[in-house]
Design an enzyme around this catalytic site. Structure first.
Site, PDB file in Angstrom:
ATOM      1  N   SER A  49      77.959  41.542  40.998  1.00 24.55           N
ATOM      2  CA  SER A  49      77.873  41.526  39.239  1.00 24.55           C
ATOM      3  C   SER A  49      78.111  43.385  38.577  1.00 24.55           C
ATOM      4  CB  SER A  49      76.502  41.519  39.143  1.00 24.55           C
ATOM      5  OG  SER A  49      75.654  41.438  37.719  1.00 24.55           O
ATOM      6  N   ASP A 185      77.183  34.213  39.327  1.00 25.82           N
ATOM      7  CA  ASP A 185      76.517  36.099  39.445  1.00 25.82           C
ATOM      8  C   ASP A 185      77.275  36.144  41.096  1.00 25.82           C
ATOM      9  OD1 ASP A 185      75.316  38.498  39.878  1.00 25.82           O
ATOM     10  OD2 ASP A 185      75.513  37.937  37.722  1.00 25.82           O
TER      11      ASP A 185
END
Length: 318
Positions: A49, A185
């Protein structure tokens, strides 16, 4: 391939700024020990991320200070304010409905394209791995700069895929290994990618017999301590849990990996992490007050005697 010294970077949205400040402290400790800059002291970089963004930035030669400035300067582009969000959601209402992601991702993509341009994953100056998850095949994907099938992937897209936090950003479409993917993500797989990096080192480096041969620096973005009261946990349904559950899942797998890494690596494992005050823990609070609070917390952590001792020991081991 040499992978004995690992730098791993957690996810955490705008709190990636905290990681950058702490990496600056690592550089200072290395300089005091008479050692070269950050990148020359690690064999493998790993990021999830926002940590993927920092890891990719380091991998193309940007300094921690430059990455910190990117967060400061581009925060409103990545996470637009209420007026821009409402305008965007109005435009997306017909196609995506009332439960559209909070952000459309256009600002994030603009920043990533400006930062990485046409650079591909295979052009990283150090071996690099980034976590993500494909919702079509329902499988985690670890994208690797040293894997031929991933070398030509645009670096900006790799970061976009790894940072598509559910409820915050839309999934990112990519074609990887000949298959169409819907990437979200990396935090849903490993918000702390340390275990992925350790596994890769054990698999790739013939000189590493076991995890105790490794030196691992795992850098967090601050640890949430905001409680979810029993009444809420008992009574909340899908609507109430939608955003909190993402934070809970990210925090849970981060702490689990930290526990595993400590026991696998032993005294070669170094973790930079600090507890966040309530109010500093949102992924997308880009207000000046919040950024000032995050930076103050990060700098205070570096000033602690225990942190200075930890960084000195790390510099010696590297």
């Amino acid at each position: 391939m040499k992978m004995r010294r690992i730098l791993s970077l957690d996810g955490g949205g705008i709190r990636g700024l905290v990681s950058c400040v702490w990496l600056g402290g690592v550089e200072d400790a290395l300089a005091q020990a008479g050692k070269p800059g950050l990148l020359k002291n690690f064999d493998l970089l790993a990021g999830s991320s926002t940590g993927a963004l920092v890891a990719c930035g380091l991998a193309i030669g940007l300094a921690p200070q430059q990455m910190a400035e990117l967060y400061r300067a581009q925060r409103h582009t990545i996470f637009p304010g209420m007026a821009d969000r409402l305008w965007s959601r109005t435009g997306r209402f017909l196609s995506q409905g009332v439960s559209a992601p909070r952000y459309d991702g256009k600002g994030l993509e603009k920043v990533l394209k400006k930062t990485f341009g046409t650079t591909t994953l295979g052009q990283a100056k150090k071996p690099l791995l980034v976590t993500s998850y494909d919702t079509i095949s329902r499988t985690p994907l670890v994208l690797k700069s040293f894997k031929p099938e991933h070398a030509d992937l645009p670096m900006w897209e790799v970061c976009r895929a790894s940072s598509a936090a559910p409820t915050y950003f839309p999934a990112h479409p990519m074609t990887i290994e000949g298959r169409k993917r819907a990437m979200i993500d990396g935090g849903v797989v490993a918000n702390n990618p340390t275990a992925c990096a350790i596994a890769e080192a054990l698999r790739k480096d013939a000189r590493v017999d076991n995890a105790h041969d490794l030196v691992v620096l795992s850098v967090g973005t601050g640890e949430r301590n905001r409680p979810i009261e029993l009444k809420s946990a008992q009574e909340w349904g899908a609507l109430e849990w939608a955003i909190p559950i993402i934070d809970v899942l990210f925090d849970g797998n981060t702490d689990a990996v930290d526990y595993i890494a400590q026991h696998l690596v032993g005294d070669g494992y170094f973790r930079l992490q600090a507890e966040l005050l309530t109010g500093l823990d949102d992924l997308d609070d880009v207000s000046s007050t919040n950024l000032a609070g995050l930076e103050a917390m990060a700098q205070n952590y570096l000033l602690q005697a225990s942190t200075r001792k930890k960084l000195a020991a790390l510099a010696t081991r590297l």
